[in-house]
Design a protein around this motif. Structure first.
Motif, PDB file in Angstrom:
ATOM      1  N   UNK A  26       0.820  -1.209   0.000  1.00 20.53           N
ATOM      2  CA  UNK A  26       0.000   0.000   0.000  1.00 20.53           C
ATOM      3  C   UNK A  26       0.855   1.261   0.000  1.00 20.53           C
ATOM      4  N   UNK A  27       1.940   1.254   0.752  1.00 22.67           N
ATOM      5  CA  UNK A  27       2.843   2.400   0.764  1.00 22.67           C
ATOM      6  C   UNK A  27       3.420   2.639  -0.622  1.00 22.67           C
ATOM      7  N   UNK A  28       3.819   1.569  -1.296  1.00 20.54           N
ATOM      8  CA  UNK A  28       4.389   1.706  -2.629  1.00 20.54           C
ATOM      9  C   UNK A  28       3.353   2.224  -3.622  1.00 20.54           C
ATOM     10  N   UNK A  29       2.125   1.752  -3.504  1.00 14.87           N
ATOM     11  CA  UNK A  29       1.046   2.235  -4.371  1.00 14.87           C
ATOM     12  C   UNK A  29       0.847   3.736  -4.163  1.00 14.87           C
ATOM     13  N   UNK A 135      -4.285 -10.759   0.590  1.00 12.11           N
ATOM     14  CA  UNK A 135      -4.580 -10.136  -0.699  1.00 12.11           C
ATOM     15  C   UNK A 135      -6.014  -9.616  -0.727  1.00 12.11           C
ATOM     16  N   UNK A 136      -6.910 -10.311  -0.037  1.00 13.25           N
ATOM     17  CA  UNK A 136      -8.272  -9.789   0.105  1.00 13.25           C
ATOM     18  C   UNK A 136      -8.230  -8.477   0.882  1.00 13.25           C
ATOM     19  N   UNK A 137      -7.457  -8.467   1.968  1.00 17.18           N
ATOM     20  CA  UNK A 137      -7.309  -7.251   2.779  1.00 17.18           C
ATOM     21  C   UNK A 137      -6.700  -6.117   1.962  1.00 17.18           C
ATOM     22  N   UNK A 138      -5.736  -6.447   1.093  1.00 17.91           N
ATOM     23  CA  UNK A 138      -5.109  -5.439   0.246  1.00 17.91           C
ATOM     24  C   UNK A 138      -6.136  -4.825  -0.701  1.00 17.91           C
ATOM     25  N   UNK A 139      -6.978  -5.671  -1.288  1.00 20.13           N
ATOM     26  CA  UNK A 139      -8.009  -5.154  -2.170  1.00 20.13           C
ATOM     27  C   UNK A 139      -9.010  -4.276  -1.431  1.00 20.13           C
ATOM     28  N   UNK A 140      -9.400  -4.693  -0.226  1.00 19.92           N
ATOM     29  CA  UNK A 140     -10.328  -3.888   0.592  1.00 19.92           C
ATOM     30  C   UNK A 140      -9.729  -2.521   0.885  1.00 19.92           C
ATOM     31  N   UNK A 151      -3.565  -0.056 -10.098  1.00 21.34           N
ATOM     32  CA  UNK A 151      -2.598   0.641  -9.251  1.00 21.34           C
ATOM     33  C   UNK A 151      -2.078  -0.271  -8.147  1.00 21.34           C
ATOM     34  N   UNK A 152      -2.997  -0.995  -7.528  1.00 21.17           N
ATOM     35  CA  UNK A 152      -2.624  -1.873  -6.415  1.00 21.17           C
ATOM     36  C   UNK A 152      -1.824  -3.062  -6.918  1.00 21.17           C
ATOM     37  N   UNK A 153      -2.181  -3.559  -8.077  1.00 16.69           N
ATOM     38  CA  UNK A 153      -1.526  -4.762  -8.584  1.00 16.69           C
ATOM     39  C   UNK A 153      -0.120  -4.494  -9.117  1.00 16.69           C
ATOM     40  N   UNK A 176      -9.026  -8.309  -6.610  1.00 15.50           N
ATOM     41  CA  UNK A 176     -10.329  -8.019  -7.207  1.00 15.50           C
ATOM     42  C   UNK A 176     -11.474  -8.410  -6.271  1.00 15.50           C
ATOM     43  N   UNK A 177     -11.316  -9.542  -5.598  1.00 11.94           N
ATOM     44  CA  UNK A 177     -12.350  -9.980  -4.654  1.00 11.94           C
ATOM     45  C   UNK A 177     -12.453  -9.013  -3.476  1.00 11.94           C
ATOM     46  N   UNK A 178     -11.310  -8.492  -3.031  1.00  6.43           N
ATOM     47  CA  UNK A 178     -11.326  -7.510  -1.951  1.00  6.43           C
ATOM     48  C   UNK A 178     -12.016  -6.226  -2.358  1.00  6.43           C
ATOM     49  N   UNK A 179     -11.741  -5.760  -3.594  1.00  4.37           N
ATOM     50  CA  UNK A 179     -12.432  -4.574  -4.100  1.00  4.37           C
ATOM     51  C   UNK A 179     -13.945  -4.800  -4.119  1.00  4.37           C
TER      52      UNK A 179
END
Length: 572
Positions: A26-29, A135-140, A151-153, A176-179
């Motif tokens: 997330x920081x890198x994004x 990865x779900x948490x990252x998408x959320x 952007x996240x990927x 994608x599932x997190x989004x």
């Protein structure tokens, strides 16, 4: 929905859940999109494994301190998360994302009336081949912070390139599932758009910045024994030194490491070791040897909670006393402290320069918070501090290695220099380096070693001084950022506050501090120490003729800008 200049996120999970990796991505994004950011971590006492939380603060401005509370908390699971209760604060506007299979959200997330939303991250991950809950948490988090899937990927694709297409596909599906799972959920505030800038953000930790500063300063040999939280300095330096013809050697212990770098420097190669409090204790006698024999070395101490083994994974500012006073006898040496992740680079480079020029040991006091934090910052400015010790050339007559030269700095012969043979040991010596017990020689060499440090012009780099108010915050090290932010909040309320943070702790600079305090009527001393070590240091060496209050507490709980601001308000 209001635009906020700063948003903070905490992602929590047990060891191996990937909470820290998620926050790092997330920081890198955010950095790629133009925001500033600071990623810190809080861990259990195990060093590896156990509970972990990644703490991220994103902002339109440089970030150097933790938030007062978090806007978004995601619990991949809540195993032992209650242990972070004092560090991760929630409020009524905080959104908490919880996995029903991860246990009950701890009181720290619910007692303040936070909004809790259940999302079955583990079940969603199980429905994806190779899926992982983080990865779900990252998408959320990506969706709630306003980023796009691509952007996240993007940074994740680079990281997973060597793991193959299947790993990348699984991560994409998880994101994608997190989004999708977060659709319809809103944060109370969204991050304001970044200030347009052509500058490319640097992503680095304080320990990496320290290592780069040492190399820029001329260090070409390092020896150390791994210790939390300093090990990343060695991990970064090892391949980096090799690229420029230098060497890093993992010693069998701290005693070996400190003596190895003394030997390297004696031979003409600038050298460094990195450690934490327990290791510094073991090195003290050898630092005295380097002082007496006037051999330049740099010792990085990434402070952690003490005493003894203490809390290896938490931060504290309690090695100040040993760094300044720990050497036996009268042993003047340099002690410096960086003030932010970016400043770790400058301060370490400057410390290397000072050690070489003044032929003296330099101890650099970083800490766990700053050393293991990762930040998105503007590229630090290049500075011209490259250490150049005074080296003796061919000698026609008898060589006086410890000559009572003007300014106390005498020429140092590199082994093999014709006519430059001398003895370098810890015994009191004459100008020639011959051991002696004579009172006259002892006093002369004590004066020499003191004067070369006291008479040197350290310039404006000795401290950061901001503001002109009659109330001054005096602090040091990683608390400088929190003090600056607190002063900024006070300024927004019409209260001018001065911030004074010494970067050079030894030798002391009484005349410079007197000038910095001109017009000050009250001083608030802020530090992360149980016994108020910094306040006692100030009272011992400086004239503080005004009213002084202390705000201090030990680690592991960080001191926030909000707390300092309240202390200012209470005194105004």
């Amino acid at each position: 929905m209001a635009a906020s200049p700063s948003i903070s996120v905490a992602i929590i999970g047990s060891g191996g859940a990937g909470a820290l990796t998620t926050v790092d991505v997330l920081l890198e994004v955010a950095s790629s999109a133009g925001w500033h950011g600071l990623f810190t971590r809080t861990l259990g006492p195990q060093i590896r494994g156990g509970e972990a939380a990644g703490l991220l603060r994103l902002a339109v401005h440089p970030v150097e301190c933790p938030p007062d509370q978090f806007d978004l908390i995601i619990g991949i699971d809540w195993q032992n998360a209650h242990r972070f209760g004092a560090e991760i604060k929630a409020g009524p506007n905080t959104l908490v994302i919880s996995d029903p299979r991860g246990g009950e959200p701890p009181p720290m997330t619910t007692a303040s009336g936070s909004r809790v939303v259940d999302i079955p991250m583990k079940d969603i991950a199980k429905s994806i081949a190779g899926g992982r809950p983080n990865m779900i948490a990252l998408g959320i988090a990506g969706h709630l912070l306003g980023f796009g899937i691509e952007q996240v990927l993007a940074p994740l694709t680079k990281r997973l390139a060597d793991k193959g297409a299947a790993a990348i596909a699984a991560s994409r599906a998880g994101i994608e599932a997190g989004f999708k799972a977060a659709k319809g959920i809103k944060l109370e505030a969204q991050l304001a758009k970044p200030v347009p800038s052509q500058a490319k953000r640097w992503l680095l930790s304080g320990n990496e910045a320290t290592a780069l500063g040492a190399i820029r300063g001329g260090v070409r040999f390092a020896a150390a024994y791994p210790i939390t939280p300093a090990t990343e300095i060695l991990e970064w330096m090892s391949p980096s030194l090799a690229k420029i013809g230098g060497i890093l050697l993992q010693a069998e212990d701290e005693l070996a490491a400190i003596n190895m770098i003394i030997g390297s420097s004696y031979g003409g190669t600038p050298a460094l070791t990195a450690t934490s409090g327990p290791g510094l204790s073991l090195m003290i006698e050898a630092i005295g040897l380097a002082t007496a024999s006037e051999i330049p070395i740099v010792v990085i101490d990434v402070m952690r909670g003490g005493p003894s083994t203490g809390i290896p994974t938490k931060s504290e500012q309690t090695d100040l006393n040993i760094a300044i006073y720990g050497l036996h006898g009268d042993a003047p040496h340099l002690v410096l402290a960086p003030q932010s992740v970016g400043d770790c680079l400058f301060t370490t480079q400057w410390a290397t320069y000072l050690a070489e020029v003044l032929q003296a040991p330099a101890i650099v006091l970083s800490d766990q918070f700053m050393g293991q934090a990762r930040a998105a910052i503007e590229r630090p400015a290049d500075v011209a501090f490259i250490g150049a010790r005074t080296v003796a050339a061919d000698m026609d007559g008898a060589y006086k290695r410890y000559a009572l030269a003007s300014g106390g700095i005498s020429a140092m012969a590199i082994p093999g220099t014709p006519g430059g043979q001398y003895t370098a040991d810890g015994l009191t010596h004459t100008e020639f380096g011959i051991p002696t017990s004579g009172a006259t020689d002892h006093l002369a060499q004590l004066d020499k070693r003191r004067d070369k440090l006291d008479r040197f012009n350290y310039g404006d780099h000795w401290a950061s001084i901001e503001g002109t108010g009659e109330l001054a915050i005096m602090t040091w090290g990683s608390l400088t950022g929190a003090a600056r932010e607190a002063a900024g909040r006070a300024a927004a309320e019409g209260v001018d506050v001065r911030v004074i943070a010494p970067r050079l702790l030894a030798p002391v600079q009484p005349e410079r501090l007197a000038a910095a305090l001109d017009g000050v009527k009250r001083i608030l001393v802020v530090e992360q120490s149980h016994s108020a070590q910094f306040l006692r240091y100030l009272r011992a060496h400086y004239d503080l003729p005004v009213q002084v209050r202390a705000f201090h507490r030990p680690g592991p709980l960080p001191i926030t800008a909000g707390e300092i601001h309240r202390a200012i308000t209470d005194w105004s």
